[in-house]
Design a protein around this motif. Sequence first.
Motif, PDB file in Angstrom:
ATOM      1  N   GLY A  59       0.763  -1.239   0.000  1.00  0.00           N
ATOM      2  CA  GLY A  59       0.000   0.000   0.000  1.00  0.00           C
ATOM      3  C   GLY A  59       0.791   1.285   0.000  1.00  0.00           C
ATOM      4  O   GLY A  59       0.215   2.359  -0.061  1.00  0.00           O
ATOM      5  N   GLY A  60       2.123   1.225   0.056  1.00  0.00           N
ATOM      6  CA  GLY A  60       2.919   2.443   0.041  1.00  0.00           C
ATOM      7  C   GLY A  60       3.164   2.944  -1.373  1.00  0.00           C
ATOM      8  O   GLY A  60       3.062   2.183  -2.345  1.00  0.00           O
ATOM      9  N   SER A  61       3.516   4.212  -1.499  1.00  0.00           N
ATOM     10  CA  SER A  61       3.795   4.768  -2.825  1.00  0.00           C
ATOM     11  C   SER A  61       5.219   5.296  -2.918  1.00  0.00           C
ATOM     12  O   SER A  61       5.534   6.112  -3.772  1.00  0.00           O
ATOM     13  CB  SER A  61       2.793   5.887  -3.155  1.00  0.00           C
ATOM     14  N   VAL A  62       6.093   4.814  -2.022  1.00  0.00           N
ATOM     15  CA  VAL A  62       7.504   5.202  -2.069  1.00  0.00           C
ATOM     16  C   VAL A  62       8.363   3.945  -2.141  1.00  0.00           C
ATOM     17  O   VAL A  62       7.894   2.834  -1.886  1.00  0.00           O
ATOM     18  CB  VAL A  62       7.900   6.041  -0.830  1.00  0.00           C
ATOM     19  N   VAL A  82      -2.699  -2.807   0.615  1.00  0.00           N
ATOM     20  CA  VAL A  82      -3.252  -3.093   1.941  1.00  0.00           C
ATOM     21  C   VAL A  82      -2.303  -2.499   2.972  1.00  0.00           C
ATOM     22  O   VAL A  82      -1.139  -2.905   3.041  1.00  0.00           O
ATOM     23  CB  VAL A  82      -3.414  -4.614   2.171  1.00  0.00           C
ATOM     24  N   ILE A  83      -2.797  -1.552   3.772  1.00  0.00           N
ATOM     25  CA  ILE A  83      -1.902  -0.837   4.664  1.00  0.00           C
ATOM     26  C   ILE A  83      -2.560  -0.566   6.011  1.00  0.00           C
ATOM     27  O   ILE A  83      -3.739  -0.195   6.069  1.00  0.00           O
ATOM     28  CB  ILE A  83      -1.446   0.492   4.012  1.00  0.00           C
ATOM     29  N   PRO A  84      -1.850  -0.784   7.111  1.00  0.00           N
ATOM     30  CA  PRO A  84      -2.389  -0.437   8.428  1.00  0.00           C
ATOM     31  C   PRO A  84      -2.555   1.078   8.555  1.00  0.00           C
ATOM     32  O   PRO A  84      -1.744   1.852   8.035  1.00  0.00           O
ATOM     33  CB  PRO A  84      -1.316  -0.950   9.400  1.00  0.00           C
ATOM     34  N   ALA A  85      -3.580   1.492   9.259  1.00  0.00           N
ATOM     35  CA  ALA A  85      -3.868   2.914   9.398  1.00  0.00           C
ATOM     36  C   ALA A  85      -2.675   3.688   9.953  1.00  0.00           C
ATOM     37  O   ALA A  85      -2.392   4.806   9.514  1.00  0.00           O
ATOM     38  CB  ALA A  85      -5.094   3.104  10.295  1.00  0.00           C
ATOM     39  N   ALA A  86      -1.948   3.086  10.891  1.00  0.00           N
ATOM     40  CA  ALA A  86      -0.837   3.788  11.537  1.00  0.00           C
ATOM     41  C   ALA A  86       0.304   4.094  10.573  1.00  0.00           C
ATOM     42  O   ALA A  86       1.095   5.012  10.814  1.00  0.00           O
ATOM     43  CB  ALA A  86      -0.320   2.966  12.706  1.00  0.00           C
ATOM     44  N   GLU A  99      -6.432   0.809  -5.866  1.00  0.00           N
ATOM     45  CA  GLU A  99      -7.327   0.650  -4.721  1.00  0.00           C
ATOM     46  C   GLU A  99      -6.500   0.480  -3.455  1.00  0.00           C
ATOM     47  O   GLU A  99      -5.558  -0.299  -3.420  1.00  0.00           O
ATOM     48  CB  GLU A  99      -8.211  -0.584  -4.923  1.00  0.00           C
ATOM     49  N   VAL A 100      -6.847   1.209  -2.410  1.00  0.00           N
ATOM     50  CA  VAL A 100      -6.140   1.116  -1.138  1.00  0.00           C
ATOM     51  C   VAL A 100      -7.112   0.661  -0.059  1.00  0.00           C
ATOM     52  O   VAL A 100      -8.165   1.269   0.140  1.00  0.00           O
ATOM     53  CB  VAL A 100      -5.497   2.458  -0.734  1.00  0.00           C
ATOM     54  N   LYS A 101      -6.778  -0.406   0.610  1.00  0.00           N
ATOM     55  CA  LYS A 101      -7.596  -0.922   1.704  1.00  0.00           C
ATOM     56  C   LYS A 101      -6.858  -0.680   3.015  1.00  0.00           C
ATOM     57  O   LYS A 101      -5.732  -1.141   3.192  1.00  0.00           O
ATOM     58  CB  LYS A 101      -7.869  -2.411   1.526  1.00  0.00           C
ATOM     59  N   THR A 102      -7.496   0.029   3.936  1.00  0.00           N
ATOM     60  CA  THR A 102      -6.903   0.301   5.235  1.00  0.00           C
ATOM     61  C   THR A 102      -7.354  -0.756   6.235  1.00  0.00           C
ATOM     62  O   THR A 102      -8.548  -1.051   6.332  1.00  0.00           O
ATOM     63  CB  THR A 102      -7.322   1.692   5.740  1.00  0.00           C
ATOM     64  N   MET A 113      -3.767  -9.787   2.593  1.00  0.00           N
ATOM     65  CA  MET A 113      -2.938 -10.002   1.405  1.00  0.00           C
ATOM     66  C   MET A 113      -2.929 -11.477   1.019  1.00  0.00           C
ATOM     67  O   MET A 113      -2.991 -11.822  -0.165  1.00  0.00           O
ATOM     68  CB  MET A 113      -1.521  -9.497   1.678  1.00  0.00           C
ATOM     69  N   ALA A 114      -2.865 -12.347   2.014  1.00  0.00           N
ATOM     70  CA  ALA A 114      -2.861 -13.784   1.744  1.00  0.00           C
ATOM     71  C   ALA A 114      -4.184 -14.241   1.143  1.00  0.00           C
ATOM     72  O   ALA A 114      -4.215 -15.083   0.242  1.00  0.00           O
ATOM     73  CB  ALA A 114      -2.578 -14.558   3.026  1.00  0.00           C
TER      74      ALA A 114
END
Length: 225
Positions: A59-62, A82-86, A99-102, A113-114
């Motif tokens: 889910g990162g863009s870097v 897929v990224i944790p809110a923190a 698409e980004v899922k928090t 992810m699995a």
Amino acid sequence: METSAATTTTTMEGEILSKFKRICVFCGSNSGYRKVFSDAALDLGHELVKRKIELVYGGGSVGLMGLISQTVHHGGCHVLGVIPAALKPLEISGESIGEVKTVADMHERKAEMARQADAFIALPGGFGTMEEVLEMITWSQLGIHEKPVGLLNVDGYYNSLLALFDDGVKEGFIKPACRDIVVSAPTATELLVKMEQYTPSHQEVAPRKSWEISQLGYSKAPSPT
């Protein structure tokens, strides 16, 4: 949830249609010091596009995350981050890709992810990348999934880790058939071909039907996006 997979074939136009509908790529928010790692991420992205394979990633863009997600998205294939809110303020800079899922935490991230992927690939990365791919290797050994797990061994980056696995077999901590869970290759093309041909040969600890995500401590409840 298991995703569907099509039969591998080549169209009259020369396109490669993979048996995998969606692959999860574990990679870092850093690019590494050498250009060879960025080139590998771009190459893998182009290979996924060539095979019409969708991407699941952190889910990162870097870093390498950003390179592969942008490549797959710009190539016309769906991207799910897929990224944790923190971690959102730390890993996502600029416009999010696809698409980004928090999700709530790192445990739920790996479970989601699995669930979404037909196979897993680790690019060169740090502790987080290695922890994620090692968990997928362990899950295969346990019988939680039967999906291929690959290491993109760019310029020998994972040689030491593969040697550690071999030592584990030699010293009696890893069964020889379980060592075969790990598929590795120096290039994206070679790795994807090997993963297409992968068939589990190890004896699972428990049958897949006996495992539920809830038993692993991961919530099934939908998370806010």
